[in-house]
Design a protein around this motif. Sequence first.
Motif, PDB file in Angstrom:
ATOM      1  N   GLU A  87       0.807  -1.230   0.000  1.00  0.00           N
ATOM      2  CA  GLU A  87       0.000   0.000   0.000  1.00  0.00           C
ATOM      3  C   GLU A  87       0.832   1.268   0.000  1.00  0.00           C
ATOM      4  OE1 GLU A  87      -2.313   0.231   3.628  1.00  0.00           O
ATOM      5  OE2 GLU A  87      -0.654   1.244   4.605  1.00  0.00           O
ATOM      6  N   SER A  90      -0.190   5.051  -1.112  1.00  0.00           N
ATOM      7  CA  SER A  90      -1.569   5.104  -1.615  1.00  0.00           C
ATOM      8  C   SER A  90      -2.356   6.249  -0.978  1.00  0.00           C
ATOM      9  CB  SER A  90      -2.289   3.769  -1.399  1.00  0.00           C
ATOM     10  OG  SER A  90      -2.350   3.441  -0.022  1.00  0.00           O
ATOM     11  N   ILE A 117      -7.026   2.634  -4.900  1.00  0.00           N
ATOM     12  CA  ILE A 117      -5.699   2.630  -5.525  1.00  0.00           C
ATOM     13  C   ILE A 117      -4.999   1.289  -5.276  1.00  0.00           C
ATOM     14  CG2 ILE A 117      -3.397   3.671  -5.374  1.00  0.00           C
ATOM     15  CD1 ILE A 117      -4.945   6.383  -4.817  1.00  0.00           C
ATOM     16  N   ILE A 118      -5.083   0.788  -4.047  1.00  0.00           N
ATOM     17  CA  ILE A 118      -4.459  -0.495  -3.704  1.00  0.00           C
ATOM     18  C   ILE A 118      -5.073  -1.619  -4.537  1.00  0.00           C
ATOM     19  CG2 ILE A 118      -4.134  -2.213  -1.869  1.00  0.00           C
ATOM     20  CD1 ILE A 118      -4.237   0.288   0.097  1.00  0.00           C
TER      21      ILE A 118
END
Length: 126
Positions: A87, A90, A117-118
């Motif tokens: 992550e 992010s 986003i992840i």
Amino acid sequence: MKLACIDVGLKRIGLAICLASNIVTPQSAILRKNRDQAALDVNAFLKEWEIEKLIVGFPSASEEMQRRIKHFVSLLELTIPYEFCEENMSSIEAKDIMKGNIKYKRDGRVDSLAAKIILERFLAKK
């Protein structure tokens, strides 16, 4: 396959889902009162959306947060597979995306955008 992603934080848990064709949608974040309440809320979310696999944001930089996230995942009543996904950055990327569009608030939108986003990163690696 219906996927969900959680970005576990100390105050909020960002949520995002992908129900079909790699389109990822952020959902309303879960506000954490305590970890048991947060785990119950995540479980309810996964059941409501009939999620088949959970992706969990996982920081490579902080061993303390890694430990906390692993403990939180152990509190979930998971009957589905789950996988950790890097992550890093992010949340910073999510804050940059939101600059100027809306007034920045701590209502969980940044957390859920980080989860989006992840999940997009996870799908891009497949």
